[in-house]
Design a protein around this motif. Structure first.
Motif, PDB file in Angstrom:
ATOM      1  N   GLN A 126      77.567  55.641  11.205  1.00  0.00           N
ATOM      2  CA  GLN A 126      77.049  56.003  12.673  1.00  0.00           C
ATOM      3  C   GLN A 126      77.761  56.278  13.497  1.00  0.00           C
ATOM      4  N   LYS A 127      77.541  57.753  14.296  1.00  0.00           N
ATOM      5  CA  LYS A 127      78.558  57.991  15.313  1.00  0.00           C
ATOM      6  C   LYS A 127      77.970  57.483  16.761  1.00  0.00           C
ATOM      7  N   SER A 128      76.859  57.431  17.061  1.00  0.00           N
ATOM      8  CA  SER A 128      76.321  56.932  18.212  1.00  0.00           C
ATOM      9  C   SER A 128      75.264  55.874  18.055  1.00  0.00           C
ATOM     10  N   GLY A 129      74.854  55.334  19.456  1.00  0.00           N
ATOM     11  CA  GLY A 129      73.923  54.322  19.329  1.00  0.00           C
ATOM     12  C   GLY A 129      74.350  52.837  19.167  1.00  0.00           C
ATOM     13  N   LEU A 130      73.620  51.980  19.257  1.00  0.00           N
ATOM     14  CA  LEU A 130      74.034  50.653  18.879  1.00  0.00           C
ATOM     15  C   LEU A 130      74.078  50.144  17.561  1.00  0.00           C
ATOM     16  N   TYR A 131      75.194  49.892  16.986  1.00  0.00           N
ATOM     17  CA  TYR A 131      75.318  49.836  15.502  1.00  0.00           C
ATOM     18  C   TYR A 131      75.115  48.398  15.313  1.00  0.00           C
ATOM     19  N   ILE A 132      73.829  48.144  14.496  1.00  0.00           N
ATOM     20  CA  ILE A 132      73.507  46.848  14.135  1.00  0.00           C
ATOM     21  C   ILE A 132      73.468  46.482  12.706  1.00  0.00           C
ATOM     22  N   VAL A 133      74.176  45.296  12.293  1.00  0.00           N
ATOM     23  CA  VAL A 133      74.180  44.873  10.882  1.00  0.00           C
ATOM     24  C   VAL A 133      73.295  43.615  10.608  1.00  0.00           C
ATOM     25  N   SER A 134      72.654  43.482   9.569  1.00  0.00           N
ATOM     26  CA  SER A 134      71.896  42.296   9.253  1.00  0.00           C
ATOM     27  C   SER A 134      72.228  41.733   8.035  1.00  0.00           C
ATOM     28  N   ILE A 135      71.795  40.486   8.045  1.00  0.00           N
ATOM     29  CA  ILE A 135      72.207  39.769   6.693  1.00  0.00           C
ATOM     30  C   ILE A 135      70.806  38.879   6.496  1.00  0.00           C
ATOM     31  N   VAL A 136      70.051  39.390   5.479  1.00  0.00           N
ATOM     32  CA  VAL A 136      68.908  38.928   5.117  1.00  0.00           C
ATOM     33  C   VAL A 136      68.744  38.279   3.923  1.00  0.00           C
ATOM     34  N   GLY A 137      67.995  36.825   4.119  1.00  0.00           N
ATOM     35  CA  GLY A 137      67.792  36.107   2.862  1.00  0.00           C
ATOM     36  C   GLY A 137      66.928  34.872   3.075  1.00  0.00           C
ATOM     37  N   THR A 138      66.282  34.400   2.222  1.00  0.00           N
ATOM     38  CA  THR A 138      65.616  32.999   2.414  1.00  0.00           C
ATOM     39  C   THR A 138      66.348  31.989   2.831  1.00  0.00           C
ATOM     40  N   GLY A 139      65.734  30.991   3.437  1.00  0.00           N
ATOM     41  CA  GLY A 139      66.199  29.827   4.111  1.00  0.00           C
ATOM     42  C   GLY A 139      67.194  28.869   2.860  1.00  0.00           C
ATOM     43  N   GLY A 140      68.287  28.649   3.382  1.00  0.00           N
ATOM     44  CA  GLY A 140      69.354  27.918   2.595  1.00  0.00           C
ATOM     45  C   GLY A 140      70.218  28.853   1.931  1.00  0.00           C
ATOM     46  N   MET A 141      70.085  29.997   2.134  1.00  0.00           N
ATOM     47  CA  MET A 141      70.684  31.244   1.213  1.00  0.00           C
ATOM     48  C   MET A 141      72.256  31.107   1.706  1.00  0.00           C
ATOM     49  N   GLY A 142      72.596  30.703   2.892  1.00  0.00           N
ATOM     50  CA  GLY A 142      73.901  30.865   3.477  1.00  0.00           C
ATOM     51  C   GLY A 142      74.132  32.033   4.324  1.00  0.00           C
ATOM     52  N   LYS A 143      72.983  32.448   4.926  1.00  0.00           N
ATOM     53  CA  LYS A 143      73.335  33.462   6.252  1.00  0.00           C
ATOM     54  C   LYS A 143      74.045  33.413   7.092  1.00  0.00           C
ATOM     55  N   THR A 144      73.811  32.127   7.736  1.00  0.00           N
ATOM     56  CA  THR A 144      74.824  31.500   8.982  1.00  0.00           C
ATOM     57  C   THR A 144      76.011  31.333   8.746  1.00  0.00           C
ATOM     58  N   THR A 145      76.274  30.779   7.325  1.00  0.00           N
ATOM     59  CA  THR A 145      77.626  30.496   6.983  1.00  0.00           C
ATOM     60  C   THR A 145      78.395  31.810   6.791  1.00  0.00           C
ATOM     61  N   LEU A 146      77.702  32.854   6.279  1.00  0.00           N
ATOM     62  CA  LEU A 146      78.729  34.256   5.994  1.00  0.00           C
ATOM     63  C   LEU A 146      78.742  34.713   7.313  1.00  0.00           C
ATOM     64  N   ALA A 147      77.824  34.827   8.292  1.00  0.00           N
ATOM     65  CA  ALA A 147      78.011  35.356   9.262  1.00  0.00           C
ATOM     66  C   ALA A 147      79.289  34.658  10.331  1.00  0.00           C
TER      67      ALA A 147
END
Length: 314
Positions: free
Chosen positions: A55-76
């Motif tokens: 992406q060249k311009s604009g706010l670059y947003i990355v998401s981690i998506v998964g069900t509860g308990g999958m470790g999204k916060t840990t990965l972040a």
């Protein structure tokens, strides 16, 4: 009902000791490698550091998506605390969003993270201006943990605030909901899946058999493999049961967990809470009371131990 002072002191001491034990155990385990997420971590780092960014311009947003308990916060957290990330960004901001999504609360949390002190502003526009002043000309990483809202109007209030940023700034959001990804207009979505059986066992073994003798490991290994398999690749379930089993050395106790009726509950197919119940039931009656008291704190609150103990005493 009156209590003898010695009894009360004993209960306080027991609870405090339990907290100290848990704190020491968490500290010892925090240095361990997170199993099965190396490729996920590298991918997220690539997008945060610009290597995989198209992406060249604009706010670059990355998401981690998964069900509860999958470790999204840990990965972040792995990405947020990485040495290259610390060196790459001028500012790093972590905000627990949760539900409901309140722009004023989220914006005040961002100000407090940037200024390292409480925010005394309560007007949304004033807080937004303060954020823009703090991040002007700076390259920042903003982590929004556990985004639940699907209301674009609420998200837009925050998005417009942080859009005036230096080139290379990033937003990393964790969420359970695919609708949130569409609403935020994510540049890159990273789906987080279950751990493989091998990864599940490696994580369970790392936690459960910490400082156990070789003889005890051999005695309990077969049961442990079956318990790890029942966790269905959910890191939180594996960690919760791993810490529970680490404190139990009797084969009969391990067999009781393996044969528990909790595994048959329909809720386990869509929710991790039955696994957490196993850990709760294993607590002593005294500790259960102290633990249950923590419900008075809002979700994602930082609980100060000294304050908690005083509340217990009161």
């Amino acid at each position: 009902m009156a209590y003898q002072m010695d009894d009360v002191v004993d209960k306080w001491s027991t609870a405090i000791l339990q907290l100290q034990i848990e704190e020491a155990e968490n500290a010892s385990m925090s240095t361990k490698k997170v199993c099965g997420r190396d490729m996920d971590k590298d991918t997220i780092l690539g997008h945060l550091l610009g290597k995989n960014c198209q992406q060249k311009s604009g706010l670059y947003i990355v998401s981690i998506v998964g069900t509860g308990g999958m470790g999204k916060t840990t990965l972040a957290q792995l990405a947020y605390n990485h040495t290259k990330v610390k060196a790459h960004f001028d500012e790093r901001i972590w905000v627990c969003v949760s539900d409901p999504f309140e722009p004023i609360r989220v914006c005040r949390a961002i100000v407090e993270a940037l200024q390292k002190k409480p925010c005394n502003l309560h007007d949304l526009e004033a807080v937004q201006q303060e954020i823009q002043t703090c991040i002007a000309g700076k390259k920042f990483l903003l982590v929004l943990d556990d985004v639940c809202t699907e209301d674009y109007r609420l998200w837009e209030q925050l998005k417009n605030t942080i859009n005036c940023r230096a080139s290379g700034s990033r937003v990393l959001a964790t969420t359970r909901n695919e609708s949130v990804v569409k609403m935020m207009r994510i540049a890159y979505k990273h789906p987080l899946g279950e751990l493989s059986p091998e990864q599940s066992w490696a994580l369970f073994h790392q936690i459960t058999f910490f400082e156990k003798s070789r003889e005890k490991v051999e005695e309990l290994k077969a049961i442990g493999e079956k318990i790890a398999d029942k966790c269905k690749g959910l890191p939180l379930a594996i960690r919760t049961l791993g810490n529970l089993m680490r404190l139990n050395n009797k084969k009969e106790e391990w067999e009781n967990i393996l044969n528990s009726e909790v595994w048959q509950l329909d809720e386990f197919k869509r929710d991790i809470s039955p696994i957490l119940l196993l850990s709760y039931y294993d607590l002593s009656p005294t500790i259960k009371r102290y633990f249950s008291f923590c419900v008075v704190f809002p979700k994602d609150s930082v609980i100060e131990i000294d304050k908690l103990i005083k509340l217990w005493m009161a």
